[in-house]
Design an enzyme around this catalytic site. Structure first.
Site, PDB file in Angstrom:
ATOM      1  N   CYS A 116     -44.150  60.135 -65.229  1.00 20.64           N
ATOM      2  CA  CYS A 116     -42.963  59.733 -64.463  1.00 20.64           C
ATOM      3  C   CYS A 116     -42.349  60.911 -63.699  1.00 20.64           C
ATOM      4  CB  CYS A 116     -41.949  59.042 -65.367  1.00 20.64           C
ATOM      5  SG  CYS A 116     -40.766  58.062 -64.413  1.00 20.64           S
ATOM      6  N   HIS A 224     -45.251  54.919 -67.718  1.00 19.20           N
ATOM      7  CA  HIS A 224     -44.869  55.493 -69.016  1.00 19.20           C
ATOM      8  C   HIS A 224     -45.880  55.101 -70.093  1.00 19.20           C
ATOM      9  CE1 HIS A 224     -40.882  57.358 -68.366  1.00 19.20           C
ATOM     10  NE2 HIS A 224     -40.789  56.499 -67.366  1.00 19.20           N
ATOM     11  N   GLU A 226     -46.536  56.469 -72.838  1.00 21.33           N
ATOM     12  CA  GLU A 226     -46.050  56.659 -74.214  1.00 21.33           C
ATOM     13  C   GLU A 226     -45.434  55.393 -74.786  1.00 21.33           C
ATOM     14  OE1 GLU A 226     -44.513  57.707 -71.563  1.00 21.33           O
ATOM     15  OE2 GLU A 226     -42.381  57.213 -71.809  1.00 21.33           O
TER      16      GLU A 226
END
Ligand code: MN
Length: 247
Positions: A116, A224, A226
């Site tokens: 990001c 993202h 994660e």
């Protein structure tokens, strides 16, 4: 047990209490730390001390890799622009430390994974520019700013697809040409920096991933991953490959 790679993560400046006179804090989202832990890495949260290069260099020397996380907007002065009204809060100390971290990683050829804001600061650090607000500056763009709201609180919402270059590291890791991703960004790469190769695009042409042309491991994504470790095996493989490259 194999040696666990030490991965540096620069933090972000935040007042201890809005409007208060308590000392300023540095913070970092727990999900990033958890994602590193999940693939066996040792996270090292880095203080924002751009005025103390000796301390930073001492920390950098002990790192095996660098993870650039999401966060506030990069200060447009870093790429020679005035601040657009839609550009958000910036953190010049974080910009400075992350740019130094990237210089160190380049010189020492240490693996870098960026997410990001991470892809944005990487592009700026290498001489590129950003759209300060995609919706405002790219009229043909689709919606990318799916920031969580009370009504739609999920950071794992799959907002749009990306097309991935087959002959890239991401192409290898995903094993498929089209991958659904989450999307919580209002900025994106405008002018691509030299030495970076775009390896994934949104349907509207916005660059969603870049990889280093020369580095051992330099992968940066606009989404993202994660938040998708447990639901998309390709995202877990991305973090695992990063930790393995750093180990
Ligand atoms: Mn997007």
């Amino acid at each position: 047990m194999p040696r666990r790679p030490v991965i540096g993560v620069a933090m972000q400046t935040l007042p201890a209490k809005p409007g208060g006179d308590l000392p300023t804090c540095w913070i970092m989202g727990q999900r990033y730390v958890e994602a590193l832990r999940a693939v066996g890495a040792l996270p090292w949260l880095i203080p924002l001390l751009p005025q103390d290069p000796d301390t930073l260099a001492g920390i950098f020397d002990r790192l095996d890799g660098v993870f650039l996380t999401g966060g506030v907007d990069v200060d447009p002065s870093r790429y020679g622009e005035n601040k657009h009204p839609k550009c958000g809060t910036t953190d010049p100390d974080r910009d400075a430390v992350e740019i130094k971290l990237l210089e160190h990683a380049t010189v020492a050829n240490k693996p870098v994974l960026a997410v990001c804001r991470g892809i944005q600061i990487l592009n700026v650090a290498r001489g590129g520019t950003l759209y300060q607000d995609v919706a405002e500056q790219v009229p043909a763009a689709m919606k990318h700013d799916y920031f969580p709201t009370p009504a739609q609180p999920s950071r794992s919402y799959l907002a749009h697809e990306i097309s991935v270059k087959a002959d890239s590291r991401l192409g290898e890791l995903f094993g498929e040409p089209v991958v659904p991703v989450n999307s919580m960004h209002h900025q994106a790469i405008k002018d691509l920096a030299p030495g970076l190769r775009p390896t994934a695009f949104a349907p509207d042409g916005i660059i969603e991933a870049v990889e280093g042309e020369r580095e051992k491991f330099l992968v940066a994504v606009q989404w993202h991953p994660e938040e998708l470790l447990d639901t998309q095996p390709g995202m877990k493989r991305l973090f695992t490959a990063f930790a393995a490259a750093a180990a």
